[in-house]
Design a protein around this motif. Structure first.
Motif, mmCIF file in Angstrom:
data_model
loop_
_atom_site.group_PDB
_atom_site.id
_atom_site.type_symbol
_atom_site.label_atom_id
_atom_site.label_comp_id
_atom_site.label_asym_id
_atom_site.label_seq_id
_atom_site.Cartn_x
_atom_site.Cartn_y
_atom_site.Cartn_z
ATOM 1 N N LEU A 9 0.816 -1.210 0.000
ATOM 2 C CA LEU A 9 0.000 0.000 0.000
ATOM 3 C C LEU A 9 0.851 1.263 0.000
ATOM 4 N N PRO A 10 0.690 2.143 -0.989
ATOM 5 C CA PRO A 10 1.442 3.403 -1.029
ATOM 6 C C PRO A 10 0.738 4.473 -0.218
ATOM 7 N N LEU A 11 0.456 4.189 1.042
ATOM 8 C CA LEU A 11 -0.352 5.070 1.866
ATOM 9 C C LEU A 11 0.540 6.123 2.507
ATOM 10 N N VAL A 12 0.587 7.302 1.875
ATOM 11 C CA VAL A 12 1.387 8.429 2.343
ATOM 12 C C VAL A 12 2.815 7.968 2.659
ATOM 13 N N GLY A 13 3.367 7.143 1.805
ATOM 14 C CA GLY A 13 4.732 6.661 2.005
ATOM 15 C C GLY A 13 4.887 5.700 3.161
ATOM 16 N N PHE A 14 3.786 5.130 3.644
ATOM 17 C CA PHE A 14 3.828 4.281 4.828
ATOM 18 C C PHE A 14 4.378 2.897 4.492
ATOM 19 N N THR A 15 5.432 2.489 5.192
ATOM 20 C CA THR A 15 6.029 1.174 4.996
ATOM 21 C C THR A 15 6.053 0.432 6.325
ATOM 22 N N PRO A 16 5.166 -0.533 6.539
ATOM 23 C CA PRO A 16 5.083 -1.212 7.833
ATOM 24 C C PRO A 16 6.235 -2.177 8.058
ATOM 25 N N VAL A 17 6.581 -2.348 9.308
ATOM 26 C CA VAL A 17 7.614 -3.291 9.714
ATOM 27 C C VAL A 17 7.024 -4.395 10.577
ATOM 28 N N HIS A 18 6.036 -4.058 11.392
ATOM 29 C CA HIS A 18 5.551 -4.983 12.413
ATOM 30 C C HIS A 18 4.228 -5.650 12.056
ATOM 31 N N PHE A 19 3.716 -5.436 10.856
ATOM 32 C CA PHE A 19 2.556 -6.158 10.355
ATOM 33 C C PHE A 19 2.594 -6.090 8.838
ATOM 34 N N PHE A 43 5.028 -3.044 21.940
ATOM 35 C CA PHE A 43 5.089 -1.579 21.988
ATOM 36 C C PHE A 43 5.209 -1.009 20.572
ATOM 37 N N ALA A 44 6.075 -1.643 19.769
ATOM 38 C CA ALA A 44 6.332 -1.137 18.422
ATOM 39 C C ALA A 44 5.121 -1.313 17.508
ATOM 40 N N SER A 45 4.437 -2.462 17.602
ATOM 41 C CA SER A 45 3.293 -2.671 16.700
ATOM 42 C C SER A 45 2.105 -1.791 17.079
ATOM 43 N N TYR A 46 1.910 -1.536 18.372
ATOM 44 C CA TYR A 46 0.891 -0.563 18.780
ATOM 45 C C TYR A 46 1.132 0.775 18.080
ATOM 46 N N PHE A 74 -6.725 -14.257 15.349
ATOM 47 C CA PHE A 74 -6.743 -12.810 15.147
ATOM 48 C C PHE A 74 -5.597 -12.178 15.931
ATOM 49 N N SER A 75 -5.696 -12.163 17.256
ATOM 50 C CA SER A 75 -4.609 -11.644 18.096
ATOM 51 C C SER A 75 -4.846 -12.067 19.535
ATOM 52 N N SER A 76 -3.767 -12.457 20.201
ATOM 53 C CA SER A 76 -3.845 -12.858 21.608
ATOM 54 C C SER A 76 -3.693 -11.674 22.549
ATOM 55 N N GLY A 77 -3.571 -10.452 22.006
ATOM 56 C CA GLY A 77 -3.436 -9.267 22.848
ATOM 57 C C GLY A 77 -1.993 -8.872 23.060
ATOM 58 N N GLY A 78 -1.740 -8.158 24.134
ATOM 59 C CA GLY A 78 -0.376 -7.716 24.411
ATOM 60 C C GLY A 78 0.547 -8.872 24.709
ATOM 61 N N ASP A 79 1.725 -8.852 24.119
ATOM 62 C CA ASP A 79 2.712 -9.913 24.322
ATOM 63 C C ASP A 79 3.119 -9.982 25.800
ATOM 64 N N VAL A 80 2.983 -11.170 26.381
ATOM 65 C CA VAL A 80 3.243 -11.336 27.823
ATOM 66 C C VAL A 80 4.647 -10.902 28.187
ATOM 67 N N PHE A 81 5.631 -11.299 27.397
ATOM 68 C CA PHE A 81 7.024 -11.032 27.749
ATOM 69 C C PHE A 81 7.519 -9.686 27.228
ATOM 70 N N GLU A 82 6.975 -9.242 26.100
ATOM 71 C CA GLU A 82 7.456 -7.995 25.505
ATOM 72 C C GLU A 82 6.700 -6.760 25.988
ATOM 73 N N ILE A 83 5.497 -6.954 26.565
ATOM 74 C CA ILE A 83 4.732 -5.820 27.091
ATOM 75 C C ILE A 83 4.440 -5.982 28.582
ATOM 76 N N ILE A 84 3.765 -7.058 28.957
ATOM 77 C CA ILE A 84 3.319 -7.194 30.345
ATOM 78 C C ILE A 84 4.487 -7.263 31.309
ATOM 79 N N GLY A 85 5.513 -8.022 30.957
ATOM 80 C CA GLY A 85 6.695 -8.094 31.818
ATOM 81 C C GLY A 85 7.313 -6.734 32.092
#
Length: 277
Positions: A9-19, A43-46, A74-85
């Motif tokens: 998607l050429p959305l305003v030059g947007f280039t995703p990394v985390h999805f 944190f980064a994908s949010y 779909f998604s399990s929510g916030g990553d336990v180790f990368e966010i909740i910890g």
């Protein structure tokens, strides 16, 4: 519609990394793509998802957005180790910065003019359930499991707008049950409660979501964006104020070419072809 012919998607030059982000015609598809962990958020994908939906507000070619997950969930929510910890070790100021940042994602999803359709299979929990809730329409499968799990980790159900939005989707009593208990709604119950607009097969889920998005994208998109805006604004209005606001909104829509196109097509016994202006 298939992703086989989709392009980045050429959305305003947007280039995703985390999805993953793909477009076919007027429809963009966002895919949460960490299937080995059931597509948790970090944190980064949010931040990147929020930036995407903010950029979508300025995008003129994309008229509808589908959000889905890879690998049957779909998604399990916030990553336990990368966010909740890390959150456990933070002070109040940092925690508030984080919770405000997660809320910005919901605000961005609600503020973008494009209808957002969630295609939900498998686990849809925590922040994943919030993203589904913040979408305009939700398609799911019998294997969908929707759960607002915040109380299971010692937190309140009032996260990212859940106490405001969820009762408007499923009703106050049912929302209270979901937020107090954290129990999962399976697909058939979620449809019966009104959280899911419809159930489809696992195999047909993404295709049906994209087809619905394409149908909306081919419609009067200025009017669709107005509908989305008024659905949002009128939560905080009296009926009298809402009627006046809708009078102004509809008068604006009556000035569009799409309104005139619909009239001419009707007069000529043809199907209108909308162009979004």
């Amino acid at each position: 519609m298939s992703l086989a012919n989709a392009t980045t998607l050429p959305l305003v030059g947007f280039t995703p990394v985390h999805f993953e982000l793909n477009v076919a015609g007027k429809v963009a598809t966002v895919t949460l793509n960490r299937p080995e962990k059931k597509n948790p958020l970090t944190f980064a994908s949010y931040r990147e998802l929020t930036d995407f939906f903010l950029a979508a507000q300025k995008e003129e070619d994309v008229k509808a957005i589908v959000v889905t997950g890879a690998g049957g969930n779909f998604s399990s929510g916030g990553d336990v180790f990368e966010i909740i910890g890390p959150l456990v070790a933070m002070e109040t100021k940092e925690l508030l910065k984080f919770t405000r940042m997660t809320g910005e994602l919901v605000k961005a999803m609600r503020a973008c003019p494009q209808p957002v359709i969630a295609a939900i299979d498998g686990i849809c929990a925590g922040a994943g359930a919030i993203m589904a809730m913040a979408s305009d329409l939700r398609l799911g499968t019998a294997e969908s499991k929707i759960a607002f799990l915040f109380n299971r980790v010692g937190l309140a159900g009032c996260d990212m707008g859940a106490c405001a939005m969820l009762p408007r989707i499923v009703g106050q009593g049912r929302a209270a049950e979901m937020l107090y208990t954290g129990r999962a709604l399976k697909g058939e119950e979620a449809e019966r409660w009104g959280f899911l607009n419809r159930l489809v097969t696992k195999e047909g889920l993404l295709g049906e979501a994209q087809a619905l998005a394409a149908e909306l994208a081919d419609g009067p998109t200025f009017a669709n964006a107005m509908t989305k805006r008024m659905l949002e604004m009128e939560w905080a209005m009296s009926v009298e104020s809402a009627i006046e606001a809708e009078a102004v909104a509809q008068a604006l829509c009556m000035q569009t070419e799409d309104f005139a196109r619909a009239y001419r097509a009707f007069a000529n016994k043809q199907k209108p072809v909308f162009e979004g202006n």
